[in-house]
Motif scaffolding. Sequence first.
Motif, mmCIF file in Angstrom:
data_model
loop_
_atom_site.group_PDB
_atom_site.id
_atom_site.type_symbol
_atom_site.label_atom_id
_atom_site.label_comp_id
_atom_site.label_asym_id
_atom_site.label_seq_id
_atom_site.Cartn_x
_atom_site.Cartn_y
_atom_site.Cartn_z
ATOM 1 N N PRO A 1 -6.048 10.581 12.285
ATOM 2 C CA PRO A 1 -7.177 10.992 13.132
ATOM 3 C C PRO A 1 -8.445 11.126 12.299
ATOM 4 C CG PRO A 1 -5.740 12.866 12.686
ATOM 5 C CD PRO A 1 -5.038 11.654 12.135
ATOM 6 N N ASP A 2 -9.595 11.085 12.965
ATOM 7 C CA ASP A 2 -10.873 11.098 12.251
ATOM 8 C C ASP A 2 -10.997 12.283 11.297
ATOM 9 O OD1 ASP A 2 -11.755 8.756 13.371
ATOM 10 O OD2 ASP A 2 -12.908 9.721 14.977
ATOM 11 N N ARG A 3 -10.490 13.444 11.698
ATOM 12 C CA ARG A 3 -10.666 14.635 10.871
ATOM 13 C C ARG A 3 -9.872 14.566 9.569
ATOM 14 N NH1 ARG A 3 -6.670 15.897 14.472
ATOM 15 N NH2 ARG A 3 -4.890 17.098 13.675
ATOM 16 N N LEU A 4 -8.877 13.667 9.486
ATOM 17 C CA LEU A 4 -8.029 13.565 8.288
ATOM 18 C C LEU A 4 -8.201 12.236 7.551
ATOM 19 C CD1 LEU A 4 -4.711 15.062 9.720
ATOM 20 C CD2 LEU A 4 -6.470 16.231 8.367
ATOM 21 N N LYS A 5 -9.063 11.365 8.051
ATOM 22 C CA LYS A 5 -9.216 10.050 7.418
ATOM 23 C C LYS A 5 -9.730 10.149 5.984
ATOM 24 C CE LYS A 5 -10.159 7.306 11.609
ATOM 25 N NZ LYS A 5 -8.971 6.461 11.626
ATOM 26 N N GLY A 6 -10.687 11.070 5.760
ATOM 27 C CA GLY A 6 -11.299 11.153 4.434
ATOM 28 C C GLY A 6 -10.276 11.430 3.345
ATOM 29 N N ARG A 7 -9.436 12.433 3.588
ATOM 30 C CA ARG A 7 -8.438 12.788 2.576
ATOM 31 C C ARG A 7 -7.412 11.672 2.404
ATOM 32 N NH1 ARG A 7 -3.413 15.336 2.405
ATOM 33 N NH2 ARG A 7 -3.042 16.556 0.506
ATOM 34 N N ALA A 8 -6.944 11.092 3.532
ATOM 35 C CA ALA A 8 -5.936 10.037 3.452
ATOM 36 C C ALA A 8 -6.482 8.816 2.718
ATOM 37 C CB ALA A 8 -5.475 9.648 4.854
ATOM 38 N N LEU A 9 -7.707 8.410 3.049
ATOM 39 C CA LEU A 9 -8.294 7.241 2.394
ATOM 40 C C LEU A 9 -8.594 7.535 0.926
ATOM 41 C CD1 LEU A 9 -10.688 5.979 5.213
ATOM 42 C CD2 LEU A 9 -8.524 4.958 4.485
ATOM 43 N N GLY A 10 -8.964 8.792 0.632
ATOM 44 C CA GLY A 10 -9.198 9.162 -0.761
ATOM 45 C C GLY A 10 -7.932 9.079 -1.598
ATOM 46 N N LEU A 11 -6.812 9.576 -1.039
ATOM 47 C CA LEU A 11 -5.539 9.487 -1.747
ATOM 48 C C LEU A 11 -5.118 8.028 -1.916
ATOM 49 C CD1 LEU A 11 -3.560 12.382 -0.017
ATOM 50 C CD2 LEU A 11 -4.339 12.314 -2.404
ATOM 51 N N ASN A 12 -5.306 7.239 -0.878
ATOM 52 C CA ASN A 12 -4.920 5.830 -0.945
ATOM 53 C C ASN A 12 -5.749 5.097 -1.992
ATOM 54 O OD1 ASN A 12 -3.167 3.834 0.344
ATOM 55 N ND2 ASN A 12 -5.058 2.846 1.004
ATOM 56 N N ALA A 13 -7.061 5.328 -1.981
ATOM 57 C CA ALA A 13 -7.935 4.655 -2.947
ATOM 58 C C ALA A 13 -7.661 5.125 -4.372
ATOM 59 C CB ALA A 13 -9.397 4.916 -2.576
ATOM 60 N N GLY A 14 -7.506 6.445 -4.542
ATOM 61 C CA GLY A 14 -7.256 6.962 -5.885
ATOM 62 C C GLY A 14 -5.941 6.468 -6.463
ATOM 63 N N GLY A 15 -4.889 6.449 -5.625
ATOM 64 C CA GLY A 15 -3.600 5.939 -6.101
ATOM 65 C C GLY A 15 -3.663 4.480 -6.479
ATOM 66 N N GLY A 16 -4.449 3.703 -5.721
ATOM 67 C CA GLY A 16 -4.620 2.297 -6.076
ATOM 68 C C GLY A 16 -5.398 2.125 -7.361
ATOM 69 N N ASN A 17 -6.517 2.851 -7.487
ATOM 70 C CA ASN A 17 -7.346 2.741 -8.689
ATOM 71 C C ASN A 17 -6.588 3.106 -9.960
ATOM 72 O OD1 ASN A 17 -9.395 2.054 -6.973
ATOM 73 N ND2 ASN A 17 -10.647 3.861 -7.324
ATOM 74 N N LEU A 18 -5.602 3.987 -9.835
ATOM 75 C CA LEU A 18 -4.808 4.357 -11.020
ATOM 76 C C LEU A 18 -4.039 3.169 -11.591
ATOM 77 C CD1 LEU A 18 -3.423 7.867 -10.007
ATOM 78 C CD2 LEU A 18 -4.860 7.352 -11.981
ATOM 79 N N GLY A 19 -3.944 2.086 -10.828
ATOM 80 C CA GLY A 19 -3.296 0.888 -11.362
ATOM 81 C C GLY A 19 -3.999 0.338 -12.586
#
Length: 456
Positions: A162-180
Amino acid sequence: MSTLVSSLAPATTAGRRRPITDWRPEDPEFWRTTGAPVARRNLYVSIFAEHVGFSVWSLWSVTVLFLGPAYGIDPAGKFLLTAVPAALGAVLRLPYTLAVARFGGRNWTIVSALLLLVPAVPMALLLEPGVSYPTLMVLACLTGVGGGNFASSMANINLFFPDRLKGRALGLNAGGGNLGVPVVQLVGLAVLATAGAAYPRLVPAVYLPLIVLAALAAARWLDNVPGARNEPGALRAAARDRHTWVMSLLYVGTFGSFIGFGFAFGQVLQLQFHDRFPTPVDAAWLTFLGPLVGSLVRPLGGQLADRLGGARVTFWNFVAMAAGAGLVLYAARDRSLPLYLAGFLSLFVFSGIGNGSTYKMIPAIFRARAAAEAELTGDPEAAQRRARRRSGALIGIAGAVGASGGVLVNVAFRQSFLTSGTADAAYLAFIAWYALCFAVTWVVYLRPAPGRLPGV
């Protein structure tokens, strides 16, 4: 226990995942009883698959450290080898974004994971002295498929929350990817420290089982969201919007810097301080630190933007990046390794923070415009719908353009070393770009003026 079973019932039957036929994340009751556990499962698998993709994309940031005199490649040639993966990754980001709605998030994640075998397998077979430079260029370019995985992964996870949780979810997804990026450099360091510089093929070989595992995990635990579709005309509308190109310019400065420096840092460190780092192992002990801290602080940029405003955080972030590049330039001329490392680490930190704050600016821009549009038309629902449509398209375009910054960084280093034997000209170019970015941020989003968007 019965509550857990019932909450998973729409997605599983007798321990087996069942296709989703109904998805309403904005419905609080649906989210509590059904949506949240399914979304979290998809997020965790997505982070792993994207992490592997980022690692493959970054393979050449560490592979070039293995290419000693036996390969006959000068520093300019090595910078080209780290530039071409960024180029293909940038080109693929837009079609990868669209592929999620066209083929389904689960289906495309399986395909995009298996595509990582296209560069990894031949690299594991062909990397040895005597391989031709054109062959190395083709292999390096092919690793760009890993760069597209970020875009499709973000587009997919965006559908689940949902919109209220997108920021945290996308942040975790992006950060986990960048750690590659730092992880593949640690893998390279482990290979250098154990097997030695004579075995670069071992680095991609390590990722072969992980690529297969990512595809299998996607097939087993990911879902396709029903009703996902590419909005007709959204890309054209976004391409005509000036904010698309303003945000793309800013994202070149943040994400482009992160991926460009991540690919080039090891080479630059060896060239600038060859007396201190005569072997690849010496440089590899330090090169992973920058991408590591840049990845870890990315969520902080989003959190600061939530509290202080995305444009304000982005403005001061670019001021700090210009100062960091100035410190690197001074340290390089003064031959001060501690100052040089401090300056470069600050560039990674602020590029990570800027990644988070610029991503937060995009939906804020369209929320502000939707509010203004709703006042004029009297139809807030239609205005919000158009805002979401254009926001998603802008993210796809800005992601593709921003990744091209990785090419520009490596080309700038290559040209600077070719013409003067130092990286001074490249650092001056970075300072000028960051100055342009903070000036544009001020003029478009912060300067008091009629028609300025509030709350960005």
